[in-house]
Design an enzyme around this catalytic site. Structure first.
Site, mmCIF file in Angstrom:
data_model
loop_
_atom_site.group_PDB
_atom_site.id
_atom_site.type_symbol
_atom_site.label_atom_id
_atom_site.label_comp_id
_atom_site.label_asym_id
_atom_site.label_seq_id
_atom_site.Cartn_x
_atom_site.Cartn_y
_atom_site.Cartn_z
ATOM 1 N N HIS A 167 2.165 57.764 3.259
ATOM 2 C CA HIS A 167 1.380 58.392 1.411
ATOM 3 C C HIS A 167 -0.184 59.185 1.933
ATOM 4 O O HIS A 167 -0.170 59.345 0.775
ATOM 5 C CB HIS A 167 0.804 57.224 1.035
ATOM 6 C CG HIS A 167 -0.023 56.446 1.578
ATOM 7 N ND1 HIS A 167 -0.584 55.383 2.605
ATOM 8 C CD2 HIS A 167 -1.491 55.954 0.562
ATOM 9 C CE1 HIS A 167 -1.664 54.651 2.113
ATOM 10 N NE2 HIS A 167 -2.335 55.245 1.324
ATOM 11 N N HIS A 199 -3.084 66.006 -2.592
ATOM 12 C CA HIS A 199 -3.008 65.291 -1.243
ATOM 13 C C HIS A 199 -2.092 64.402 -1.323
ATOM 14 O O HIS A 199 -1.291 64.665 -0.303
ATOM 15 C CB HIS A 199 -4.422 64.089 -1.033
ATOM 16 C CG HIS A 199 -3.891 63.342 -1.484
ATOM 17 N ND1 HIS A 199 -5.180 63.009 -2.547
ATOM 18 C CD2 HIS A 199 -3.569 61.996 -1.304
ATOM 19 C CE1 HIS A 199 -4.810 61.662 -2.608
ATOM 20 N NE2 HIS A 199 -4.013 60.681 -2.241
#
Length: 561
Positions: A167, A199
């Protein structure tokens, strides 16, 4: 006892079909137990290792086909983590970890420049990703054992675990500093003219790049298949990129932000709440970073992630918690607030971060960030060592950035001029403070310019702006309950918070000789907005303490003193 179950499991287990048909004995046992008893069953790394090896047996070949060649041997690894203790990385996680794209996370500090204030806070995104992987798998395994009717397959568990592992692949240098400060500054300067960048989006792009360049298609085994298909990768991307804006005020998924009307695991929506929970922000990512950051900075956490995980169950397609854990959830979010106040927005650490931001913006002529942030093959070259590249670079376009880094090394830091709180009555209409607004309130003749100061508009909340995330959560009475409901605050306690967001603004000055003028300018602006100064950080007290007073100051005898 665990060995006996493992032996029976080895004798009785059949090939998996990826849809929950091949449950092992641990799950068979859970099916025979009520939730309240199954929740107490604990796994261990040896049982996980044995189960993983047995699951990798080749399925029986069809009579009409030649037997498949044996799959290459792959092994998991044990990790002894400072936060979670001993746990196991399975073979598929190791395949991803042992790539240049994932190893890059070792050179991305979790807390940016905070280690200059808290010296032990030097941990990286690498450790955090491993911890999130472990917690994600542990939580899904809890639901598998305790609620077999959910028909969670080993494939589901693997995909959620790998989402936890991957992640943060897309973080830039110094973590959140890059996407929260550097990218907006470059956009404001017109050096990045493209769409919104995050991100999370880069994590999805980097995962695809990692998969392609390392030939993982035949090396990853999502379930009984020793392969990872494109649809599996797309599911992991969905699990990573869930957004709060994809949910309406009632907590229902709409997909309005990411424009995904349907999800690949849509019949098991609760799986999207494990790694990145857009419904109420209670997820394993938050569990791990609060525990890890708090331990590194020696700041105790006042919540038990173990209680939350063990006293949770899926009802109505949502992860719900036992009513007794409502206080634990409030403690979770209060811990987040404390970490923001004491660590993440520490005034001195933020001063250093703004120096890094200035250095990176000045070095854009050399690095061309607009080109890098959309290309995973080039973006993976960016990590915290970018400061070393600036410091020892000889290119003439790095001169300005190099001077800022050298100041940082000498600890010749930007100066903190003060902080003021925004009154609650103004929260809804408050649009933030600009450098120009502060300069307009500078004393006449001070010479303070917009480029002399930095204004930091700070918001600290319970993860959901001004909303209460606990109100978006449902609770059940007993472990064997089959219904759940939200809880109003008055049913929990009369001592709970009523406001869930705090807004402040700070002023920093780049050159020390401008500090007096900046302090007066902020003081005048704060008074004009009826903004009280937090205890101990009054601009007047700051100015008097350092012995600075601008000769043209008009703030003598103000209500701030």
């Amino acid at each position: 006892k665990g060995s006996a179950r493992g032996s029976r499991s080895a004798a009785r287990r059949g090939p998996m079909n990826g849809e929950g048909a091949g449950l092992d004995d641990d799950e068979d046992l859970a099916a025979a137990l009520p939730f309240s008893q199954a929740a107490n069953q604990q796994g261990d790394v040896l049982a996980d290792h044995r189960r993983d090896l047995l699951r990798r047996r080749q399925p029986a070949a069809r009579i009409t086909e030649p037997p498949s060649p044996p799959a290459p041997a792959r092994h998991g690894k044990l990790v002894n983590d400072s936060v979670h203790g001993l746990f196991r990385l399975d073979a598929d996680a190791v395949c991803i970890i042992d790539t240049a794209e994932f190893q890059r996370l070792r050179d991305l500090k979790q807390l940016g420049m905070t280690s200059y204030v808290y010296p032990s806070a030097s941990h990286s995104r690498f450790e955090h990703s491993l911890g999130t992987y472990m917690l994600a798998g542990k939580w899904v395994d809890h639901f598998m054992r305790c609620q077999p009717e959910l028909r969670i397959s080993r494939r589901d568990l693997k995909l959620v675990s790998l989402a936890g592992l991957c992640h943060d692949l897309g973080h830039g240098p110094f973590s959140h500093l890059f996407d929260n400060e550097v990218i907006p500054r470059l956009q404001k300067a017109g050096k990045i003219r493209t769409k919104e960048w995050s991100h999370e989006g880069m994590s999805c792009s980097m995962l695809q790049h990692l998969y392609d360049v390392n030939g993982l298609e035949d090396r990853l085994g999502v379930d009984d298949r020793d392969e990872c298909r494109s649809e599996d990768l797309d599911t992991i991307k969905e699990l990573i990129s869930m957004d709060k804006r994809d949910y309406d005020d009632a907590g229902n998924y709409t997909g309005g932000h990411t424009r995904r009307a349907r999800l690949r695991l849509g019949d098991k929506m609760f799986l999207y709440e494990v790694v990145a929970n857009g419904r109420n922000s209670v997820d394993v990512d938050k569990f791990d970073y609060l525990l890890r950051d708090g331990k590194a900075c020696d700041i105790p956490c006042s919540f038990s992630h173990t209680r939350l995980m063990q006293l949770s169950k899926v009802i109505g397609g949502q992860i719900c918690f036992k009513k007794t854990e409502s206080h634990t959830l409030y403690n979770l979010f209060q811990t987040r607030v404390n970490m923001h106040q004491l660590v993440y927005t520490h005034a001195k650490a933020k001063a250093m971060e703004f120096m890094v931001v200035d250095a990176l913006v000045a070095a854009d002529a050399h690095f061309h960030f607009e080109e890098l942030i959309w290309d995973p093959a080039r973006f993976k070259q960016l990590d915290d060592t970018v400061l070393k590249q600036i410091e020892w670079g000889t290119a003439p376009e790095l001169a300005e950035a190099k001077a800022i880094v050298q100041r940082l090394r000498r600890r010749d830091l930007y100066k903190f001029a003060g902080e003021a709180s925004v009154p609650e009555a103004k929260h809804a209409s408050w649009e933030g403070v600009s450098e120009a607004k502060i300069v307009q309130h500078a004393p006449p003749g001070s010479g303070l310019q917009v480029e002399d100061i930095i204004v930091d508009n700070k918001e600290i909340n319970f993860s959901m702006k001004s909303r209460d995330p606990v109100s978006k959560t449902k609770f059940f009475d007993t472990l064997d309950s089959v219904t759940a409901e939200p809880l109003e605050q008055h049913r929990i306690s009369t001592m709970l918070p009523r406001v869930f967001q705090d807004k402040k603004f700070r002023v920093y000055v780049r050159q020390a000789h401008k500090l007096a003028a900046a302090v007066d300018a902020m003081n005048n602006f704060a008074k004009s907005q009826q903004c009280p100064s937090p205890i101990g950080t009054s601009p007047i007290a700051k100015r008097n303490r350092v012995g600075l007073r601008h000769p043209n100051s008009a703030s003598r005898g103000s209500a701030w003193e």
